[in-house]
Motif scaffolding. Structure first.
Motif, mmCIF file in Angstrom:
data_model
loop_
_atom_site.group_PDB
_atom_site.id
_atom_site.type_symbol
_atom_site.label_atom_id
_atom_site.label_comp_id
_atom_site.label_asym_id
_atom_site.label_seq_id
_atom_site.Cartn_x
_atom_site.Cartn_y
_atom_site.Cartn_z
ATOM 1 N N ALA A 1 -5.272 5.938 6.079
ATOM 2 C CA ALA A 1 -5.080 4.898 5.064
ATOM 3 C C ALA A 1 -4.032 3.860 5.456
ATOM 4 O O ALA A 1 -3.943 2.803 4.838
ATOM 5 N N ASP B 1 -0.359 1.799 -9.842
ATOM 6 C CA ASP B 1 -1.625 1.058 -9.831
ATOM 7 C C ASP B 1 -1.639 -0.027 -10.912
ATOM 8 O O ASP B 1 -2.345 -1.030 -10.781
ATOM 9 N N GLU C 1 -0.767 -1.169 -4.552
ATOM 10 C CA GLU C 1 -2.000 -0.387 -4.528
ATOM 11 C C GLU C 1 -1.705 1.013 -4.009
ATOM 12 O O GLU C 1 -1.121 1.168 -2.938
ATOM 13 N N PRO D 1 -0.676 3.423 4.984
ATOM 14 C CA PRO D 1 0.139 2.853 3.902
ATOM 15 C C PRO D 1 1.391 2.171 4.441
ATOM 16 O O PRO D 1 1.849 2.469 5.550
ATOM 17 N N ASP D 2 1.929 1.252 3.663
ATOM 18 C CA ASP D 2 3.200 0.622 4.012
ATOM 19 C C ASP D 2 4.370 1.511 3.629
ATOM 20 O O ASP D 2 5.419 1.486 4.282
ATOM 21 N N ARG E 1 0.853 -1.194 0.000
ATOM 22 C CA ARG E 1 0.000 0.000 0.000
ATOM 23 C C ARG E 1 0.893 1.250 0.000
ATOM 24 O O ARG E 1 1.702 1.438 0.906
ATOM 25 N N VAL F 1 -2.971 4.020 -2.214
ATOM 26 C CA VAL F 1 -4.110 4.301 -1.330
ATOM 27 C C VAL F 1 -4.405 5.792 -1.242
ATOM 28 O O VAL F 1 -5.370 6.191 -0.595
#
Length: 217
Positions: free
Chosen positions: A45, A22, A28, A47-48, A3, A30
């Motif tokens: 969100a 994407d 993904e 995210p990583d 993410r 985010v």
């Protein structure tokens, strides 16, 4: 699924990175936001990985980086830059940035770099100017490298060498026949003992100390 949050003041840059990532397998996006929305979006969100513009008109990217690093479970942060501001780059390294990507990074290369960062690898764009890296390597450390390295066990020094060569935790685990969790523990201990905020700083310290001429088997 990795993410990713893209933070940049230019809508064209945000949109471009979002479309490229994407379309990549296992990634993904985010969110794609300006600097002022970064912290709230990260909290919402989770995210990583955050790709963060190092300099934005609405908020300083270095300030955002510092705020993100203070979160209980901070994401990996890589800076987006044109590499025309040496002093900003050095500050970001010392503040725990995991790497640097140029805004004109080859679209085919971008997903690979994102995966490497998400896996714990170190990413410094091949186009980084020599003056930027040399300036950081020649800068004074918090303590002499030799004294810092004496704090490490033999196994931790081996792990540090592989960090210096840009390997992710999974790659180090495979190379050294260790569990990924064990490698994570070693990396955490290394960062603490070397008094650095991230893998990039540890890698640069290893290079400055002359460790990267050798590699563990």
């Amino acid at each position: 699924m990795i993410r990713v949050l893209v933070v940049d003041d230019e809508a064209l840059i945000r949109t471009g990175f979002q479309h490229i990532l994407d379309a990549a397998e296992g990634i993904e996006v985010v969110g794609a936001v300006s600097g002022g929305q970064a912290l709230q979006t990260v909290r919402e969100a989770t995210p990583d990985l955050v790709l963060l513009d190092i300099r934005m008109p609405d908020v300083d990217g270095l300030t955002v980086l510092a705020e993100l690093r203070r979160l209980p479970a901070p994401p990996v942060v890589a800076m987006l830059t044109t590499f025309d501001m040496d002093e900003y780059v050095e500050t970001a390294l010392r503040s725990g940035a995991a790497g640097f990507l140029l805004k004109d990074t080859d679209p085919e290369e971008l997903p690979f770099l994102v995966r490497s960062l998400a896996e714990g690898g170190t990413v410094l764009s091949s186009k980084v100017t020599r003056t930027v890296v040399d300036g950081f390597l020649n800068a004074g450390a918090q303590a002499p490298e030799a004294r810092l390295l004496e704090r490490l066990t033999a196994r931790e020094r081996d792990v540090l060498v592989l960090i210096g060569h840009g390997l992710s935790n999974a790659e180090i685990a495979k190379r050294m026949h260790l569990g990924t969790g064990t490698v994570k523990d070693h990396v955490s201990a290394i960062l603490t003992k070397l008094e650095v905020g991230g893998r990039v700083q540890a890698a640069l310290l290893a290079q400055r100390a002359g460790l990267l001429g050798t590699e563990t088997q």
